[in-house]
Design a protein around this motif. Structure first.
Motif, PDB file in Angstrom:
ATOM      1  N   GLU A  42       0.841  -1.197   0.000  1.00  0.00           N
ATOM      2  CA  GLU A  42       0.000   0.000   0.000  1.00  0.00           C
ATOM      3  C   GLU A  42       0.879   1.251   0.000  1.00  0.00           C
ATOM      4  OE1 GLU A  42      -3.367   0.442  -0.025  1.00  0.00           O
ATOM      5  OE2 GLU A  42      -3.661  -1.706  -0.341  1.00  0.00           O
ATOM      6  N   ASN A  44      -0.499   4.464  -0.007  1.00  0.00           N
ATOM      7  CA  ASN A  44      -1.188   5.611   0.589  1.00  0.00           C
ATOM      8  C   ASN A  44      -2.128   5.123   1.682  1.00  0.00           C
ATOM      9  OD1 ASN A  44      -1.870   8.336   0.937  1.00  0.00           O
ATOM     10  ND2 ASN A  44      -3.633   8.158  -0.429  1.00  0.00           N
ATOM     11  N   PRO A  46      -3.874   5.121   5.501  1.00  0.00           N
ATOM     12  CA  PRO A  46      -4.335   6.193   6.391  1.00  0.00           C
ATOM     13  C   PRO A  46      -3.388   6.436   7.570  1.00  0.00           C
ATOM     14  CG  PRO A  46      -5.682   4.223   6.632  1.00  0.00           C
ATOM     15  CD  PRO A  46      -4.819   4.001   5.436  1.00  0.00           C
ATOM     16  N   ASN A  89      -1.219   9.572   8.195  1.00  0.00           N
ATOM     17  CA  ASN A  89      -0.528   9.906   6.953  1.00  0.00           C
ATOM     18  C   ASN A  89      -1.082  11.214   6.407  1.00  0.00           C
ATOM     19  OD1 ASN A  89       0.713  10.015   4.463  1.00  0.00           O
ATOM     20  ND2 ASN A  89      -0.218   8.144   3.670  1.00  0.00           N
ATOM     21  N   ASN A  91      -0.703  12.552   3.630  1.00  0.00           N
ATOM     22  CA  ASN A  91      -1.114  12.465   2.228  1.00  0.00           C
ATOM     23  C   ASN A  91      -2.448  11.746   2.037  1.00  0.00           C
ATOM     24  OD1 ASN A  91       1.271  13.739   1.265  1.00  0.00           O
ATOM     25  ND2 ASN A  91       2.378  11.820   1.468  1.00  0.00           N
ATOM     26  N   TYR A  92      -2.958  11.164   3.113  1.00  0.00           N
ATOM     27  CA  TYR A  92      -4.253  10.495   3.055  1.00  0.00           C
ATOM     28  C   TYR A  92      -5.320  11.512   3.415  1.00  0.00           C
ATOM     29  CZ  TYR A  92      -7.592   6.626   3.562  1.00  0.00           C
ATOM     30  OH  TYR A  92      -8.644   5.762   3.403  1.00  0.00           O
ATOM     31  N   GLU A  96     -10.238   9.191   8.893  1.00  0.00           N
ATOM     32  CA  GLU A  96     -10.128   7.790   9.284  1.00  0.00           C
ATOM     33  C   GLU A  96      -9.673   7.704  10.728  1.00  0.00           C
ATOM     34  OE1 GLU A  96     -11.277   4.941   9.371  1.00  0.00           O
ATOM     35  OE2 GLU A  96     -10.929   4.520   7.239  1.00  0.00           O
TER      36      GLU A  96
END
Length: 256
Positions: A42, A44, A46, A89, A91-92, A96
């Motif tokens: 993965e 990207n 969360p 993250n 970038n997420y 979440e």
């Protein structure tokens, strides 16, 4: 020339060949994507691991009883505490939260069978220490649940990130006895060295699975391998290391 091309393209065999080529291209592209996913996982997630801290120490269990000839008698444990830091993250872009984080599949590979391998969760009692090598803390699987705030004693991590930890202990790696004067002192930092333990004999590979489950039901799983203990634990009694290059930790989606 145009008529010839039309003739060729109108033939059934041409369409069969083109269909085979298209299917082959699709399978090739799919294979490349699957291979890339196996390598990169993965890209990207969360939540992500930002660093792992290892702390290796020694610990002595006093076994001296009244009437024994020695003034000092210790069973020596070599402990390795693993701290894993997780953050949201940046970038997420979606909202979440962490539902749970599970550590399982604990395994140790050793060249020399020295001592007894045990795994411990953070200390469940209010003793002022993060760990205690006691039976009630011994585990094979550790599950942290997400909460508004971290509560390590009750295995709760903040649902937007935090730190989780556990201990890999090598119990009873050696025994130290001495008939030194009762006015002398010895610290646990000296025990491994005083017992002439060879650091090479302590070396092992610790591996385990870490699974992050989010509130929307997604699961991400990675296998983590660490070399323990940290170099210098015998000479210094304690040694630590921070690992920030985590490129070899690959998370894969196990549930959508």
């Amino acid at each position: 020339m145009i008529d010839k091309i039309k003739y060729i393209t109108s033939k059934k065999s041409f369409h069969i060949c083109m269909t085979i080529i298209i299917i082959a291209v699709i399978l090739f592209v799919a294979g490349i994507m699957i291979l890339r996913y196996q390598v990169e996982g993965e890209t990207n997630m969360p939540f992500e691991i930002t660093k792992i801290t290892l702390i290796s120490t020694s610990d002595g269990i006093d076994k001296n009883q009244e009437g024994e000839s020695t003034n000092w008698a210790f069973d020596i444990n070599q402990n390795n505490d693993i701290y894993i830091y997780l953050e949201k993250n940046d970038n997420y872009k979606e909202e979440e939260a962490i539902r749970s984080i599970v550590i399982d599949g604990l395994n140790v590979q050793r060249d020399k069978e020295l001592g007894t391998v045990k795994f411990y969760r953070p200390n469940a009692l209010d003793t002022g220490t993060n760990f205690s090598n006691t039976e009630e803390n011994e585990v094979q699987t550790i599950e942290y649940t997400g909460g508004m705030e971290s509560d390590i004693k009750n295995l709760v991590i903040g649902n937007q990130g935090g730190v989780i930890f556990f201990r890999y202990a090598n119990n009873n790696v050696a025994e130290y006895t001495s008939e030194v004067s009762t006015t002398d002192t010895i610290t646990t930092n000296q025990l491994l060295k005083s017992a002439n333990v060879n650091e090479e004999d302590l070396k092992s590979k610790l591996s385990f699975d870490l699974t992050i489950t989010t509130e929307d039901g997604k699961e991400y799983k990675a296998n983590i391998t660490l070399d323990v203990p940290v170099e210098g634990v015998v000479e210094n009694g304690t040694a630590s290391k921070e690992i920030t290059n985590l490129d070899d930790i690959v998370f894969k989606r196990t549930k959508n």
